[in-house]
Write a protein that holds these residues in place. Structure first.
Motif, PDB file in Angstrom:
ATOM      1  N   LEU A 185      34.518   0.815  28.275  1.00  0.00           N
ATOM      2  CA  LEU A 185      34.598  -0.467  27.582  1.00  0.00           C
ATOM      3  C   LEU A 185      33.291  -1.245  27.711  1.00  0.00           C
ATOM      4  O   LEU A 185      32.841  -1.876  26.754  1.00  0.00           O
ATOM      5  CB  LEU A 185      35.780  -1.288  28.099  1.00  0.00           C
ATOM      6  CG  LEU A 185      37.150  -0.745  27.688  1.00  0.00           C
ATOM      7  CD1 LEU A 185      38.266  -1.511  28.392  1.00  0.00           C
ATOM      8  CD2 LEU A 185      37.342  -0.781  26.186  1.00  0.00           C
ATOM      9  N   ILE A 186      32.647  -1.181  28.879  1.00  0.00           N
ATOM     10  CA  ILE A 186      31.347  -1.834  29.069  1.00  0.00           C
ATOM     11  C   ILE A 186      30.302  -1.200  28.152  1.00  0.00           C
ATOM     12  O   ILE A 186      29.507  -1.895  27.513  1.00  0.00           O
ATOM     13  CB  ILE A 186      30.902  -1.759  30.549  1.00  0.00           C
ATOM     14  CG1 ILE A 186      31.808  -2.644  31.405  1.00  0.00           C
ATOM     15  CG2 ILE A 186      29.438  -2.156  30.710  1.00  0.00           C
ATOM     16  CD1 ILE A 186      31.627  -2.459  32.903  1.00  0.00           C
ATOM     17  N   ILE A 187      30.318   0.125  28.057  1.00  0.00           N
ATOM     18  CA  ILE A 187      29.375   0.826  27.172  1.00  0.00           C
ATOM     19  C   ILE A 187      29.603   0.404  25.727  1.00  0.00           C
ATOM     20  O   ILE A 187      28.655   0.097  24.990  1.00  0.00           O
ATOM     21  CB  ILE A 187      29.509   2.358  27.340  1.00  0.00           C
ATOM     22  CG1 ILE A 187      29.005   2.778  28.712  1.00  0.00           C
ATOM     23  CG2 ILE A 187      28.757   3.090  26.229  1.00  0.00           C
ATOM     24  CD1 ILE A 187      29.326   4.215  29.087  1.00  0.00           C
ATOM     25  N   PHE A 188      30.855   0.378  25.288  1.00  0.00           N
ATOM     26  CA  PHE A 188      31.152  -0.007  23.909  1.00  0.00           C
ATOM     27  C   PHE A 188      30.736  -1.446  23.621  1.00  0.00           C
ATOM     28  O   PHE A 188      30.213  -1.757  22.553  1.00  0.00           O
ATOM     29  CB  PHE A 188      32.630   0.177  23.600  1.00  0.00           C
ATOM     30  CG  PHE A 188      33.075   1.612  23.541  1.00  0.00           C
ATOM     31  CD1 PHE A 188      32.195   2.635  23.246  1.00  0.00           C
ATOM     32  CD2 PHE A 188      34.397   1.946  23.788  1.00  0.00           C
ATOM     33  CE1 PHE A 188      32.606   3.958  23.191  1.00  0.00           C
ATOM     34  CE2 PHE A 188      34.820   3.263  23.736  1.00  0.00           C
ATOM     35  CZ  PHE A 188      33.921   4.272  23.435  1.00  0.00           C
ATOM     36  N   GLU A 189      30.953  -2.360  24.581  1.00  0.00           N
ATOM     37  CA  GLU A 189      30.540  -3.754  24.400  1.00  0.00           C
ATOM     38  C   GLU A 189      29.024  -3.849  24.275  1.00  0.00           C
ATOM     39  O   GLU A 189      28.507  -4.598  23.447  1.00  0.00           O
ATOM     40  CB  GLU A 189      31.028  -4.609  25.572  1.00  0.00           C
ATOM     41  CG  GLU A 189      32.521  -4.848  25.571  1.00  0.00           C
ATOM     42  CD  GLU A 189      33.021  -5.515  26.848  1.00  0.00           C
ATOM     43  OE1 GLU A 189      32.202  -5.876  27.721  1.00  0.00           O
ATOM     44  OE2 GLU A 189      34.258  -5.661  26.976  1.00  0.00           O
ATOM     45  N   THR A 190      28.302  -3.073  25.082  1.00  0.00           N
ATOM     46  CA  THR A 190      26.841  -3.073  25.030  1.00  0.00           C
ATOM     47  C   THR A 190      26.352  -2.531  23.693  1.00  0.00           C
ATOM     48  O   THR A 190      25.434  -3.090  23.080  1.00  0.00           O
ATOM     49  CB  THR A 190      26.265  -2.238  26.190  1.00  0.00           C
ATOM     50  OG1 THR A 190      26.761  -2.749  27.421  1.00  0.00           O
ATOM     51  CG2 THR A 190      24.749  -2.272  26.193  1.00  0.00           C
ATOM     52  N   LEU A 191      26.964  -1.453  23.226  1.00  0.00           N
ATOM     53  CA  LEU A 191      26.595  -0.907  21.916  1.00  0.00           C
ATOM     54  C   LEU A 191      26.867  -1.910  20.808  1.00  0.00           C
ATOM     55  O   LEU A 191      26.084  -2.045  19.867  1.00  0.00           O
ATOM     56  CB  LEU A 191      27.350   0.399  21.649  1.00  0.00           C
ATOM     57  CG  LEU A 191      26.905   1.609  22.459  1.00  0.00           C
ATOM     58  CD1 LEU A 191      27.848   2.777  22.222  1.00  0.00           C
ATOM     59  CD2 LEU A 191      25.483   1.989  22.110  1.00  0.00           C
ATOM     60  N   ASP A 192      27.965  -2.612  20.920  1.00  0.00           N
ATOM     61  CA  ASP A 192      28.317  -3.609  19.933  1.00  0.00           C
ATOM     62  C   ASP A 192      27.263  -4.719  19.897  1.00  0.00           C
ATOM     63  O   ASP A 192      26.830  -5.144  18.820  1.00  0.00           O
ATOM     64  CB  ASP A 192      29.701  -4.192  20.246  1.00  0.00           C
ATOM     65  CG  ASP A 192      30.270  -4.986  19.094  1.00  0.00           C
ATOM     66  OD1 ASP A 192      30.031  -4.598  17.929  1.00  0.00           O
ATOM     67  OD2 ASP A 192      30.952  -5.987  19.355  1.00  0.00           O
ATOM     68  N   LYS A 193      26.806  -5.168  21.063  1.00  0.00           N
ATOM     69  CA  LYS A 193      25.768  -6.205  21.128  1.00  0.00           C
ATOM     70  C   LYS A 193      24.457  -5.699  20.547  1.00  0.00           C
ATOM     71  O   LYS A 193      23.746  -6.435  19.870  1.00  0.00           O
ATOM     72  CB  LYS A 193      25.559  -6.656  22.575  1.00  0.00           C
ATOM     73  CG  LYS A 193      26.688  -7.472  23.137  1.00  0.00           C
ATOM     74  CD  LYS A 193      26.437  -7.813  24.602  1.00  0.00           C
ATOM     75  CE  LYS A 193      27.637  -8.490  25.220  1.00  0.00           C
ATOM     76  NZ  LYS A 193      27.453  -8.724  26.673  1.00  0.00           N
ATOM     77  N   SER A 194      24.128  -4.419  20.821  1.00  0.00           N
ATOM     78  CA  SER A 194      22.850  -3.883  20.344  1.00  0.00           C
ATOM     79  C   SER A 194      22.828  -3.731  18.822  1.00  0.00           C
ATOM     80  O   SER A 194      21.764  -3.740  18.220  1.00  0.00           O
ATOM     81  CB  SER A 194      22.533  -2.548  21.016  1.00  0.00           C
ATOM     82  OG  SER A 194      23.421  -1.544  20.579  1.00  0.00           O
ATOM     83  N   SER A 195      23.985  -3.640  18.202  1.00  0.00           N
ATOM     84  CA  SER A 195      24.014  -3.519  16.740  1.00  0.00           C
ATOM     85  C   SER A 195      23.589  -4.820  16.060  1.00  0.00           C
ATOM     86  O   SER A 195      23.262  -4.823  14.874  1.00  0.00           O
ATOM     87  CB  SER A 195      25.407  -3.095  16.259  1.00  0.00           C
ATOM     88  OG  SER A 195      26.341  -4.119  16.499  1.00  0.00           O
ATOM     89  N   ALA A 196      23.553  -5.921  16.796  1.00  0.00           N
ATOM     90  CA  ALA A 196      23.127  -7.202  16.234  1.00  0.00           C
ATOM     91  C   ALA A 196      21.603  -7.356  16.232  1.00  0.00           C
ATOM     92  O   ALA A 196      21.083  -8.306  15.655  1.00  0.00           O
ATOM     93  CB  ALA A 196      23.766  -8.339  17.025  1.00  0.00           C
ATOM     94  N   ILE A 197      20.881  -6.439  16.851  1.00  0.00           N
ATOM     95  CA  ILE A 197      19.424  -6.525  16.924  1.00  0.00           C
ATOM     96  C   ILE A 197      18.833  -6.173  15.565  1.00  0.00           C
ATOM     97  O   ILE A 197      19.178  -5.158  14.959  1.00  0.00           O
ATOM     98  CB  ILE A 197      18.874  -5.581  18.015  1.00  0.00           C
ATOM     99  CG1 ILE A 197      19.415  -5.985  19.371  1.00  0.00           C
ATOM    100  CG2 ILE A 197      17.349  -5.572  18.006  1.00  0.00           C
ATOM    101  CD1 ILE A 197      19.090  -5.002  20.481  1.00  0.00           C
ATOM    102  N   ASP A 198      17.923  -7.023  15.081  1.00  0.00           N
ATOM    103  CA  ASP A 198      17.256  -6.794  13.801  1.00  0.00           C
ATOM    104  C   ASP A 198      16.128  -5.781  14.003  1.00  0.00           C
ATOM    105  O   ASP A 198      15.146  -6.059  14.690  1.00  0.00           O
ATOM    106  CB  ASP A 198      16.699  -8.101  13.253  1.00  0.00           C
ATOM    107  CG  ASP A 198      15.998  -7.920  11.924  1.00  0.00           C
ATOM    108  OD1 ASP A 198      16.156  -6.848  11.295  1.00  0.00           O
ATOM    109  OD2 ASP A 198      15.283  -8.855  11.508  1.00  0.00           O
ATOM    110  N   ILE A 199      16.274  -4.605  13.419  1.00  0.00           N
ATOM    111  CA  ILE A 199      15.244  -3.567  13.564  1.00  0.00           C
ATOM    112  C   ILE A 199      14.490  -3.327  12.255  1.00  0.00           C
ATOM    113  O   ILE A 199      13.758  -2.351  12.141  1.00  0.00           O
ATOM    114  CB  ILE A 199      15.861  -2.244  14.080  1.00  0.00           C
ATOM    115  CG1 ILE A 199      16.955  -1.749  13.147  1.00  0.00           C
ATOM    116  CG2 ILE A 199      16.362  -2.404  15.499  1.00  0.00           C
ATOM    117  CD1 ILE A 199      17.430  -0.350  13.459  1.00  0.00           C
ATOM    118  N   ASN A 200      14.647  -4.222  11.296  1.00  0.00           N
ATOM    119  CA  ASN A 200      13.897  -4.101  10.040  1.00  0.00           C
ATOM    120  C   ASN A 200      12.407  -4.170  10.317  1.00  0.00           C
ATOM    121  O   ASN A 200      11.926  -5.042  11.032  1.00  0.00           O
ATOM    122  CB  ASN A 200      14.306  -5.209   9.063  1.00  0.00           C
ATOM    123  CG  ASN A 200      15.695  -4.989   8.516  1.00  0.00           C
ATOM    124  OD1 ASN A 200      16.101  -3.859   8.284  1.00  0.00           O
ATOM    125  ND2 ASN A 200      16.437  -6.068   8.344  1.00  0.00           N
ATOM    126  N   GLY A 201      11.676  -3.227   9.768  1.00  0.00           N
ATOM    127  CA  GLY A 201      10.234  -3.195   9.943  1.00  0.00           C
ATOM    128  C   GLY A 201       9.775  -2.506  11.220  1.00  0.00           C
ATOM    129  O   GLY A 201       8.579  -2.376  11.452  1.00  0.00           O
TER     130      GLY A 201
END
Length: 100
Positions: free
Chosen positions: A34-50
């Motif tokens: 669950l901690i791993i999934f929460e961390t992955l969920d947070k990382s999906s909010a990072i803007d990686i455009n460019g």
């Protein structure tokens, strides 16, 4: 992403990879997943455009050895060293099965 992991899910996964955890270990695995999934969920909010893809984590030169093949075993040699074979396959016993 709202992923749920039940203890039943964990038991299925660990049995698939031939582990036999107790209930306490299953609860711990559930919490860690669950901690791993929460961390992955947070990382999906990072803007990686460019952001350009990287081959290495860091800006330095890597001195990798060349891949060289030193010895190749034949299928016959590999099967001759296996403890149990069936036809052209190596037999691996499931931990949950009777190992006779």
């Amino acid at each position: 992403m709202n992923l749920k992991v039940t203890q039943k899910d964990i038991k299925k996964y660990v049995l698939d990879i031939m582990l036999d955890p107790n209930d306490e270990q299953i609860i711990l695995m559930q919490k860690e997943l669950l901690i791993i999934f929460e961390t992955l969920d947070k990382s999906s909010a990072i803007d990686i455009n460019g952001v350009e893809p990287m081959n290495w984590v860091g800006d330095f030169e890597h001195n990798l050895r060349p891949d060289t093949i030193e010895e190749i075993l034949t299928q016959k040699e590999i099967l001759a060293n296996a403890p149990k074979v069936k036809g052209d396959f190596i037999v691996i016993n499931n931990k949950k099965e009777n190992n006779d």
